[in-house]
Design an enzyme around this catalytic site. Structure first.
Site, PDB file in Angstrom:
ATOM      1  N   LYS A  44       0.829  -1.211   0.000  1.00  0.00           N
ATOM      2  CA  LYS A  44       0.000   0.000   0.000  1.00  0.00           C
ATOM      3  C   LYS A  44       0.859   1.256   0.000  1.00  0.00           C
ATOM      4  CE  LYS A  44      -3.969  -2.290   1.988  1.00  0.00           C
ATOM      5  NZ  LYS A  44      -4.597  -2.686   3.254  1.00  0.00           N
ATOM      6  N   LYS A  85      -8.312 -15.961 -10.227  1.00  0.00           N
ATOM      7  CA  LYS A  85      -9.626 -16.111  -9.591  1.00  0.00           C
ATOM      8  C   LYS A  85     -10.427 -14.825  -9.736  1.00  0.00           C
ATOM      9  CE  LYS A  85      -7.691 -14.824  -5.158  1.00  0.00           C
ATOM     10  NZ  LYS A  85      -8.014 -14.682  -3.771  1.00  0.00           N
ATOM     11  N   LYS A 123     -11.962  -8.204  -7.433  1.00  0.00           N
ATOM     12  CA  LYS A 123     -12.452  -6.874  -7.782  1.00  0.00           C
ATOM     13  C   LYS A 123     -11.542  -6.188  -8.778  1.00  0.00           C
ATOM     14  CE  LYS A 123     -12.855  -6.013  -2.922  1.00  0.00           C
ATOM     15  NZ  LYS A 123     -13.555  -5.604  -1.803  1.00  0.00           N
TER      16      LYS A 123
END
Ligand code: TRP
Length: 341
Positions: free
Chosen positions: A122, A204, A207
């Site tokens: 992040k 997979k 989002k």
């Protein structure tokens, strides 16, 4: 007749998990997480929390927060979470968490926090906002869990490091101030975590990846059909009983999850006979998928538009969570020697 004195029922094992209020729920979240929560609510004492404070570490703009919190609550209830069976609450409504977080901050070292993978990732993504909340994210997550003295934490692989850190903080606390907390561990109901494959055969459902390859519980029927019909296939097997390529295996798995067993069997036989028509299979899968998602979407929409109901859910959840948190914090303050009178 004299009533027999009943022993207090033993407290059920405590389960806690947090749900980020970012993004829409998709099929991967459903089969990977929410379905597990729904099963757990019958057997465990469950605390499920919308992690709205955590979202401030990456999304300081709160304009859309309320709508996102409402949506995430509505979607989870539509999937079967029952606010009467579990404590379903918002992180920011449980003030005691912030107190515990502060105490834990004194037991967390800068070095270990800086080494956390999610922090590094992040920090790389938002170099202009490497705030202390981001650095201490795992400390707040630990407070979320242990404020209920929870032992079981249903989460995916990506949260394993945070749980490892939670165990370290717990052990440090217990060692310094006395045994208050059990060690929390990742936990899932029954079988191993299901990974839901994306429709393009790559990875997979998630989002952030290809939006067309992920089915959201908010997708309308037409969009679901379009997405399924675009799924990757090929001209079909050339030899009888050959192995299925991954992207075909994925379609079978999805059909098994959302459809009835009969069609799976038929298409499986067709595959083995080399007579399979993927167009037909996808049409069937699309209809199965629509049948599966449609009622969840309708319910979620209804809950989302019922602000009065959502308010009651949040209040009831906060009440239950606060009761459990108060009991823990009494022990914490006592153990830490913070009781001066
Ligand atoms: N960090 C978790 C995630 O990204 C969300 C979360 C916050 C959480 N607090 C928690 C998960 C406590 C489990 C327990 O998904």
């Amino acid at each position: 007749m004299e009533k027999k004195k009943q022993a207090l029922p033993a407290r059920r094992q405590v389960v806690m998990s947090g749900i980020r209020p970012t993004g829409f729920l998709h099929l991967g979240n459903y089969f990977g997480a929410v379905r597990n929560y729904v099963r757990m609510q019958e057997e465990y004492e469950c605390y499920f929390m919308v992690a709205d404070l955590h979202s401030l570490t990456t999304h300081p703009d709160t304009k859309e927060l309320k709508a996102n919190v409402h949506r995430v609550l509505a979607e989870n209830i539509a999937c079967g979470l029952d606010p009467d069976k579990v404590a379903l609450y918002c992180q920011s409504h449980l003030y005691e968490t912030c107190e515990l977080y502060l105490y834990l901050c004194m037991l967390a070292y800068k070095g270990e926090l800086e080494k956390t993978s999610t922090f590094k990732e992040k920090a790389r993504k938002q170099p202009d906002n490497i705030n202390a909340g981001l650095l201490t994210y795992p400390v707040l997550q630990t407070a979320d869990i242990i404020i209920h003295r929870a032992r079981y934490v249903p989460v995916g692989k990506d949260q394993e490091q945070h749980l490892e850190m939670a165990r370290n903080f717990v052990n440090r606390f217990n060692h310094r101030y006395g045994e208050v907390f059990p060690e929390p561990a990742a936990f899932n109901f029954g079988e191993e975590l299901l990974k839901i494959p994306s429709l393009d055969g790559a990875g997979k459902m998630s989002k952030s990846e290809n939006q067309y390859a992920t089915i959201y519980l908010s997708d309308d029927d037409e969009l679901i059909r379009k997405k399924v019909m675009r799924a990757k296939t090929d001209p079909g097997p050339a030899e009888r009983n050959s192995a299925k390529p991954d992207y075909i295996e994925n379609l079978f798995l999805l059909m098994k999850l959302v459809g009835t067993g009969d069609e799976v069997k038929k298409f499986d036989e067709d595959f083995n006979n080399c007579t399979i028509r993927y167009g037909d299979m996808k049409k069937q899968l699309a209809e199965d998928m629509v049948k599966f998602v449609h009622p969840i979407r309708e319910k979620a929409e209804a809950f989302r538009n019922d602000e009065k109901y959502l308010k009651e859910v949040m209040q009831k959840g906060a009440e239950k969570a606060t009761k459990s948190a108060n009991a823990t914090m009494e022990r914490v303050r006592e153990a830490m020697g913070l009781k001066y009178f």
